[in-house]
Design an enzyme around this catalytic site. Structure first.
Site, PDB file in Angstrom:
ATOM      1  CB  CYS A   2     -46.813  37.762  -4.683  1.00  0.00           C
ATOM      2  SG  CYS A   2     -47.669  36.047  -3.960  1.00  0.00           S
ATOM      3  NE  ARG A  27     -43.973  42.992  -3.421  1.00  0.00           N
ATOM      4  CZ  ARG A  27     -44.700  43.925  -3.053  1.00  0.00           C
ATOM      5  NH1 ARG A  27     -43.938  45.196  -2.858  1.00  0.00           N
ATOM      6  NH2 ARG A  27     -45.881  44.220  -3.156  1.00  0.00           N
ATOM      7  CD1 TRP A  74     -45.738  35.521   2.854  1.00  0.00           C
ATOM      8  CD2 TRP A  74     -47.888  35.515   2.490  1.00  0.00           C
ATOM      9  NE1 TRP A  74     -46.288  35.521   4.031  1.00  0.00           N
ATOM     10  CE2 TRP A  74     -47.379  35.557   3.781  1.00  0.00           C
ATOM     11  CE3 TRP A  74     -49.066  35.519   1.923  1.00  0.00           C
ATOM     12  CZ2 TRP A  74     -48.540  35.487   4.993  1.00  0.00           C
ATOM     13  CZ3 TRP A  74     -50.183  35.649   2.895  1.00  0.00           C
ATOM     14  CH2 TRP A  74     -49.933  35.598   4.454  1.00  0.00           C
ATOM     15  CG  ASN A 100     -48.883  40.581  -5.189  1.00  0.00           C
ATOM     16  OD1 ASN A 100     -49.291  40.229  -4.223  1.00  0.00           O
ATOM     17  ND2 ASN A 100     -48.486  41.940  -5.273  1.00  0.00           N
ATOM     18  N   GLY A 101     -51.892  38.923  -5.513  1.00  0.00           N
ATOM     19  CA  GLY A 101     -53.240  38.944  -4.879  1.00  0.00           C
ATOM     20  C   GLY A 101     -53.939  37.783  -4.750  1.00  0.00           C
ATOM     21  CD  GLU A 487     -42.257  47.963  16.369  1.00  0.00           C
ATOM     22  OE1 GLU A 487     -43.415  47.593  16.416  1.00  0.00           O
ATOM     23  OE2 GLU A 487     -41.229  47.810  15.738  1.00  0.00           O
ATOM     24  CE  LYS A 491     -39.736  44.809  14.630  1.00  0.00           C
ATOM     25  NZ  LYS A 491     -40.745  45.828  14.163  1.00  0.00           N
ATOM     26  CD  GLU A 494     -42.261  41.836  13.156  1.00  0.00           C
ATOM     27  OE1 GLU A 494     -43.202  42.070  12.293  1.00  0.00           O
ATOM     28  OE2 GLU A 494     -41.610  42.661  13.795  1.00  0.00           O
ATOM     29  CG  HIS A 510     -55.306  44.565  36.368  1.00  0.00           C
ATOM     30  ND1 HIS A 510     -56.082  44.564  37.449  1.00  0.00           N
ATOM     31  CD2 HIS A 510     -54.612  45.898  36.326  1.00  0.00           C
ATOM     32  CE1 HIS A 510     -56.011  45.766  38.046  1.00  0.00           C
ATOM     33  NE2 HIS A 510     -55.459  46.617  37.260  1.00  0.00           N
ATOM     34  CE  LYS A 609     -40.264  46.500   5.039  1.00  0.00           C
ATOM     35  NZ  LYS A 609     -40.099  46.265   6.489  1.00  0.00           N
TER      36      LYS A 609
HETATM   37  C1  G6P Z   1     -46.426  43.467   7.632  1.00  0.00           C
HETATM   38  C2  G6P Z   1     -44.884  43.654   7.944  1.00  0.00           C
HETATM   39  C3  G6P Z   1     -44.833  44.593   9.368  1.00  0.00           C
HETATM   40  C4  G6P Z   1     -45.539  45.996   8.982  1.00  0.00           C
HETATM   41  C5  G6P Z   1     -47.059  45.470   8.359  1.00  0.00           C
HETATM   42  C6  G6P Z   1     -47.657  46.958   8.334  1.00  0.00           C
HETATM   43  O1  G6P Z   1     -46.899  42.717   8.740  1.00  0.00           O
HETATM   44  O2  G6P Z   1     -44.256  42.578   8.267  1.00  0.00           O
HETATM   45  O3  G6P Z   1     -43.226  45.044   9.438  1.00  0.00           O
HETATM   46  O4  G6P Z   1     -45.519  46.690  10.124  1.00  0.00           O
HETATM   47  O5  G6P Z   1     -47.054  44.618   7.640  1.00  0.00           O
HETATM   48  O6  G6P Z   1     -47.328  47.251   6.924  1.00  0.00           O
HETATM   49  P1  G6P Z   1     -47.258  48.928   6.348  1.00  0.00           P
HETATM   50  O7  G6P Z   1     -46.350  48.742   5.164  1.00  0.00           O
HETATM   51  O8  G6P Z   1     -48.575  49.245   6.054  1.00  0.00           O
HETATM   52  O9  G6P Z   1     -46.540  49.721   7.459  1.00  0.00           O
END
Ligand code: G6P
Length: 614
Positions: A2, A27, A74, A100-101, A487, A491, A494, A510, A609
């Protein structure tokens, strides 16, 4: 999670709010809405979907007024539809609010209000809060700001809110607890409020970051004041923003993610600039100075993080344990905070977070602090909550990251953790002077090497075209390349919605090996280093089952080239620095696959984000 933006001043609010919402859209993008106050009339325009849909909807409306609030959502409570979108009105539509929250006790509050005749039209927790403020204001006959304060005293949960009222056309009231809020002080009796500085930077660089449980009242006649929930007045601490507008634009790239991938030679360099000196042979993290000795003496370091940042911590664990010989534990912040961890005064807990706002990471730190641990932060966003609650920390200096999938923030986090490792290993004498010196040299060369990998983008794009329609993918790596595999898989998941898993290469047998057939691409990080031969054997195992191999190899490699269907070369470096290079082609691979599949690269479905709720 948000985004909120608000304006009060001499200009038309609508264009400022819309532009601000676009900047904050990363956000959350389930819905967007604004409320404008014009000549005594408070109007709300809100729509499910992206800000562009709201803009289209508002195009033929009379969106005038020099005071207004805006929100991009969001969804947490209630479906992402028009009704549940913010802003929300009070009973008689006198007050509107954005939030937001999460208001955790909203059900109890709602029942009480319903008893008193309040009717709710949405399923949100936010609507309860605006009704509560209105109810208190009328019952107690207090000012808007006081009603907000009293209402918040009975709220449990997290919030950043901005309130606008018909009866106070010269005023906005805002408050925060566990969700970020910044006040921008404009040049001509005007104020901006937002979840982060991105909607503000274009208009003013003078900002005040609100602290938890603070209420900001901006009033065109009476100026700006901050009151604590306890009713104590606070002096605003005005800071100068160090952000420029270009950093928030796409700069000719098709997507923010691609721009951010291509920024990495610069962002990695910015991250270590002034923190290492090859000629004089030193590494220093200024922000951690005060805790240097404590770090050197530490028997254990605990790292907490979420998502991509958690992967960076895993790389850090390999580095610190191996080179500095300090025991490191990496924890998902969300697990750590609820499992009664054994933490005491001798412990150092480091939070790694791009946004510095992730709710679970913040809560994990608070818990560690309450148990007496030293808490440190590695954050990208300057002035963020984590950077403010920690005892000390290091900024990654990657610049604003707008694409929801983290790229340059990850490599910057790994860079800081590498610097920290080098510092500790050097101080403790667990690394030889020559190895230290040569690693410094190799680290300094990384930005140019990343540049060379980026030049290989057309080839990575060709490989992406071959695999764009797969349904599953496996990523394998060993040692510090294992977190890189995690990672890489994250990616792909996501942004292209392909199921992908990262595994330690040797663990493949395994379980995941059962999935391998001619349909399954297996991305293997097979660079030169101690486990190279073992990874080659793992590749053989995949080949024997007809799996298709995409291998990340060291330039000039011949052995893997013969086995793999495709190889992507990266320049030779110290094996501890491989994560900084091997990550880049994996980012590009997911990026191209996502574009080719027609996905929304920068704003993937259901993700946000900055995750400021649990
Ligand atoms: C969300 C974002 C990720 C990020 C994670 C942790 O899931 O989409 O890209 O890695 O939060 O966020 P931070 O701001 O704590 O790194």
């Amino acid at each position: 999670m948000c985004g909120i933006v608000a304006y009060i001043g001499q200009k038309e609010a609508y264009p400022i709010l819309i532009k601000g919402l676009k900047r904050l859209e990363y956000r959350g993008y389930d819905s967007a809405g604004i409320a404008l106050l014009d000549q005594g009339e408070l109007k709300i325009y809100k729509k499910q979907g992206k800000v562009a849909i709201l803009e289209e909807f508002a195009a033929d409306k009379n969106c005038e007024g020099k005071v207004g609030i805006g929100h991009t959502r969001w969804a947490t409570h209630g479906l992402p539809n028009d009704t549940n979108s913010h802003p929300h009105f009070s009973e008689n539509k006198d007050i509107a609010l954005i939030h937001n929250g999460i208001i955790e006790n909203y059900n109890v509050l709602k029942e009480e209000l319903e008893h008193r005749g309040h009717k709710f039209i949405s399923e949100t927790d936010t609507e309860v809060l605006v009704h509560l403020i209105d109810d208190i204001r009328k019952r107690e006959k207090v000012s808007l700001a006081e009603a907000v304060r009293m209402a918040l005293l009975s709220v449990t949960g997290a919030y950043a809110i901005v309130v606008i009222s018909k009866d106070n056309p010269n005023q906005l009231v805002a408050a925060r607890k566990s969700s970020p809020l910044v006040v921008g002080i404009g040049k001509e009796n005007e104020y901006y409020l937002a979840s982060d500085a991105t909607p503000i930077v274009e208009y003013t660089k003078q900002v005040v970051y609100l602290n938890d449980e603070e209420i900001a009242v901006v009033d065109l006649n009476e100026g700006f004041k901050i009151v604590h929930l306890s009713n104590q007045e606070k002096t605003p601490y005005v800071q100068q923003l160090e952000m420029n507008l270009e950093a928030l634009e796409k700069g000719g790239f098709e997507h923010f993610m691609l721009k951010e991938i291509f920024e990495q030679p610069r962002s990695i360099h910015d991250c270590f600039r002034g923190r290492l000196n090859v000629e004089q042979g030193w590494v220093s993290l200024g922000g951690l100075k005060e805790y240097e000795q404590k770090l050197v003496n530490a028997e254990r370091i605990v790292m907490v993080a979420c998502g991509t940042s958690w992967h960076a911590c895993l790389v850090g664990e390999y580095l610190i344990e191996d080179l500095a010989r300090i025991n490191v534990e990496v924890e998902y912040a969300s697990e750590f905070r609820y499992r009664n961890p054994i933490i005491g005064e001798d412990d150092i807990v480091i939070a790694v977070s791009q946004s510095g706002e992730t709710a679970d990471t913040l809560a994990a730190l608070e818990l560690a602090k309450s148990k007496g641990a030293t808490i440190l932060g590695i954050c990208n966003v300057v002035g963020s909550s984590i950077s403010r609650i920690t005892d000390a920390g290091s900024y990654t200096h990657a610049g604003p990251e707008i694409g929801v999938a983290s790229t340059k923030a990850f490599t910057a986090q790994v860079t800081i953790l590498t610097l920290l490792t080098l510092f500790l290993a050097h101080k403790k004498g667990t690394i030889s002077q020559s190895a230290f010196q040569s690693m410094l040299c190799d680290l300094e060369a990384i930005p140019d090497q990343v540049k060379r990998i980026l030049e290989n983008d057309p080839k990575i794009k060709e490989i992406s075209a071959i695999y764009k329609d797969v349904r599953n993918a496996l990523y394998l790596g060993r040692g510090s390349s294992f977190p890189v595999a995690l990672e890489g898989a994250l990616k792909l998941k996501e942004i292209s919605y392909i199921h992908a898993e990262g595994y330690p290469a040797a663990e493949m047998k395994h379980g995941p090996i059962a999935l391998i057939d001619e349909e399954m691409p297996v991305v293997v990080i097979a660079t030169k280093g101690t486990s190279y031969e073992k990874v080659v054997s793992n590749i053989q195992e995949v080949k024997a089952r007809k799996g298709r191999i995409i291998a990340i190899v060291t330039e000039g490699d011949r052995q893997v080239k013969e086995l793999a269907d495709h190889v992507i070369e990266i320049p030779e470096t110290n094996q501890y620095l491989v994560p900084l290079l091997a990550t880049i082609p994996l980012q590009l691979l997911s990026y191209h696959i996502s574009v080719m599949r027609g996905c929304n690269v920068d704003q993937p479905r259901n993700l946000a984000k900055s995750v400021t709720v649990e």
